[in-house]
Design an enzyme around this catalytic site. Structure first.
Site, mmCIF file in Angstrom:
data_model
loop_
_atom_site.group_PDB
_atom_site.id
_atom_site.type_symbol
_atom_site.label_atom_id
_atom_site.label_comp_id
_atom_site.label_asym_id
_atom_site.label_seq_id
_atom_site.Cartn_x
_atom_site.Cartn_y
_atom_site.Cartn_z
ATOM 1 N N SER A 1 13.382 -4.893 1.312
ATOM 2 C CA SER A 1 12.648 -4.581 2.758
ATOM 3 C C SER A 1 12.543 -5.691 3.562
ATOM 4 O O SER A 1 12.617 -5.716 4.705
ATOM 5 C CB SER A 1 11.378 -4.184 2.417
ATOM 6 O OG SER A 1 10.610 -5.011 2.028
ATOM 7 N N HIS B 1 13.335 2.076 1.158
ATOM 8 C CA HIS B 1 13.752 1.718 2.366
ATOM 9 C C HIS B 1 15.308 2.325 2.967
ATOM 10 O O HIS B 1 15.853 1.615 3.637
ATOM 11 C CB HIS B 1 13.599 0.241 2.635
ATOM 12 C CG HIS B 1 12.407 -0.314 2.659
ATOM 13 N ND1 HIS B 1 11.530 -0.351 3.667
ATOM 14 C CD2 HIS B 1 11.706 -0.759 1.569
ATOM 15 C CE1 HIS B 1 10.478 -0.860 3.535
ATOM 16 N NE2 HIS B 1 10.375 -1.055 2.238
ATOM 17 N N LYS C 1 8.131 6.412 5.345
ATOM 18 C CA LYS C 1 9.012 5.574 6.168
ATOM 19 C C LYS C 1 9.949 6.249 7.148
ATOM 20 O O LYS C 1 9.519 6.984 8.079
ATOM 21 C CB LYS C 1 9.459 4.470 5.362
ATOM 22 C CG LYS C 1 8.400 3.726 4.731
ATOM 23 C CD LYS C 1 8.999 2.338 4.054
ATOM 24 C CE LYS C 1 7.901 1.710 3.074
ATOM 25 N NZ LYS C 1 6.570 1.137 3.561
HETATM 26 C C1 LIG Z 1 10.158 -1.626 -1.839
HETATM 27 C C2 LIG Z 1 9.115 -0.748 -1.539
HETATM 28 N N1 LIG Z 1 8.465 0.067 -2.638
HETATM 29 C C3 LIG Z 1 7.529 0.819 -2.188
HETATM 30 C C4 LIG Z 1 6.740 0.586 -1.283
HETATM 31 C C5 LIG Z 1 5.444 1.443 -1.150
HETATM 32 O O1 LIG Z 1 5.674 2.796 -0.380
HETATM 33 P P1 LIG Z 1 4.463 3.349 0.211
HETATM 34 O O2 LIG Z 1 4.336 2.668 1.754
HETATM 35 O O3 LIG Z 1 4.828 4.875 0.590
HETATM 36 O O4 LIG Z 1 3.051 3.117 -0.286
HETATM 37 C C6 LIG Z 1 7.012 -0.254 -0.339
HETATM 38 C C7 LIG Z 1 6.112 -0.260 1.148
HETATM 39 O O5 LIG Z 1 6.436 -1.101 1.838
HETATM 40 C C8 LIG Z 1 8.246 -0.955 -0.479
HETATM 41 O O6 LIG Z 1 8.565 -1.746 0.554
#
Ligand SMILES: Cc1ncc(COP(=O)(O)O)c(C=O)c1O
Length: 405
Positions: free
Chosen positions: A188, A216, A247
């Site tokens: 990300s 992402h 997202k």
């Molecule tokens: C790679 C990754 N996995 C999981 C998550 C967590 O997702 P959520 O925002 O739905 O809790 C994020 C959140 O930014 C993330 O960047």
């Protein structure tokens, strides 16, 4: 102990390092994304949001908003319980079917968030697979790291996106042991993409389970929005594909997909799934509508890619330093937390542009950045305004640096 003094001194440390987080008070406006009202002591003002993870603007899509309204009218506000005790709503069941279909898997399981899905699924698999060793990419998200840590399984960190290092590390483990390789498709903060095929080759050769975080990428890549694994035709090689509903799908929640047995196992043993109230039905309905829409429509994805390319070209032409990658994430590199915050403040105060500064521990120290996320709804005028504002600020920084030398 003087608890208050302790809290104060810890926070003072964050201020000293220039990485104290200040939330930007926004009021999103349905039908007007990427514009939002910024509330501050100075008053209210419209700003253009350039750092949202509502990557496609689906948070305001009529199909999604309508589905949520309808579900509230039919079912009311909350789910009314945990999944096991009165809280499984028909909308949850439909959403899980939609997700399993999205990734071509037998089953899916939804969680309170993407964070919780990683934490609960990795925590449960690592803790309950006997003698399990988890191989974790060094760039993995905090939620995966926490899940692995809480599983208390043996952990091996392999070099970022490096199948050879993974192979070396797997070779040192007795062949009969349970093994799981956990990694992401799109990282990300740098926006780089994993060599999923090579990692699957290595994992398969060593009999390891594969666990891919597509948070992402879901909604954004693949002809039906199934992520990078769909785009590369590799979904069938992954034992678990994990994603978020918060997202590109722009509602809220997280999930895993996999075999019926694996999902049943996590459903039956994961404390973070069992002992919590399930998602409100309207949230499940909105997420399912968003997924359904993006399975059918490629318009948003095509426009998204076109906007990203345009932003990159404009920034390159203006000599604004970005990190090259093949994804939709455009990191503008600053390399200093205080400067990064100052640039973000100038963008907001002088130009009505909102880009949150990204500092340690989200990224390594010295790589502080502005993480720009173009959407299909940013206009040419929005892009020109962003690049002009950054150019003005960059010229000013250059002048400051010359004066200091
Ligand atoms: C790679 C990754 N996995 C999981 C998550 C967590 O997702 P959520 O925002 O739905 O809790 C994020 C959140 O930014 C993330 O960047």
């Amino acid at each position: 102990m003087d608890y208050e003094a302790f809290f104060d001194s810890e926070i003072a440390g964050l201020h000293r390092e220039g990485r104290y987080r200040v939330f930007t008070d926004l009021e999103r406006q349905a039908g007007r994304f990427p514009y939002a009202t910024h509330h501050s002591p100075a008053g209210q003002r419209e700003v253009t949001v350039w750092c949202s993870n509502d990557y496609l603007g689906m948070g305001q899509h009529p199909v999604v908003v309508r589905a949520m309204h309808e579900a509230i009218e039919r079912c009311g506000a909350g789910a009314g319980g945990t999944r096991n005790i009165s809280g499984t709503n028909h909308y949850h069941v439909l959403l899980e079917q939609e997700l399993a279909d999205l990734h071509g898997k037998e089953a899916a399981l939804i969680f309170s968030s993407g964070y919780v899905s990683n934490w609960a699924a990795l925590g449960t698999l690592g803790a309950r697979l006997p003698g399990c060793v988890i191989f974790s990419d060094e760039g993995n998200h905090a939620s995966m790291i926490e899940g692995i840590r809480s599983s208390r399984a043996e952990r091996q960190i392999f070099r970022h996106n490096d199948p050879e290092d993974l192979n070396r590390k797997l070779s040192l483990i007795e062949p009969g042991r349970a093994k799981l390789v956990a990694f992401e498709s799109v990282y990300s903060m740098d926006g780089d993409i994993a060599p999923i095929d090579e990692i699957c080759d290595v994992a398969e050769a060593h009999g390891a389970l594969t666990y891919l975080d597509e948070v992402h990428a879901v909604g954004l890549y693949g002809v039906r929005g199934g992520g990078i694994s769909e785009r590369m035709g590799l979904a069938h090689r992954l034992d678990v594909i994990e994603g978020t509903l918060g997202k590109a799908f722009a509602v809220h929640g997280g999930y895993i997909t996999g075999s019926s047995r694996l999902c049943d196992f996590v459903r039956s043993f994961a404390s973070g799934f069992i002992f919590t109230t399930s998602l409100p039905p309207a949230v499940a309905a909105g997420a399912a509508a968003s997924i359904r829409h993006l399975k059918e429509s490629g318009v948003e994805r095509a426009r998204h890619q076109e906007r990203v390319a345009r932003v990159r070209q404009a920034l390159d032409a203006a000599d604004i330093p970005t990190l090259a990658n093949r994804s939709h994430i455009v990191p503008v590199m600053v390399g200093d937390p205080v400067l990064c915050k100052a640039i973000s403040d100038s963008l907001l105060d002088e130009f009505g542009i909102y880009v949150q500064p990204i500092n340690y521990p989200t990224v390594p120290r010295g790589t502080e950045r502005l993480r720009i996320t173009p959407s299909p709804l940013h206009s040419n005028a929005d892009i020109d305004h962003l690049v002009e504002a950054l150019s003005t600020i960059w010229r000013r920084i250059g002048l400051h640096r010359q004066a200091a030398e």
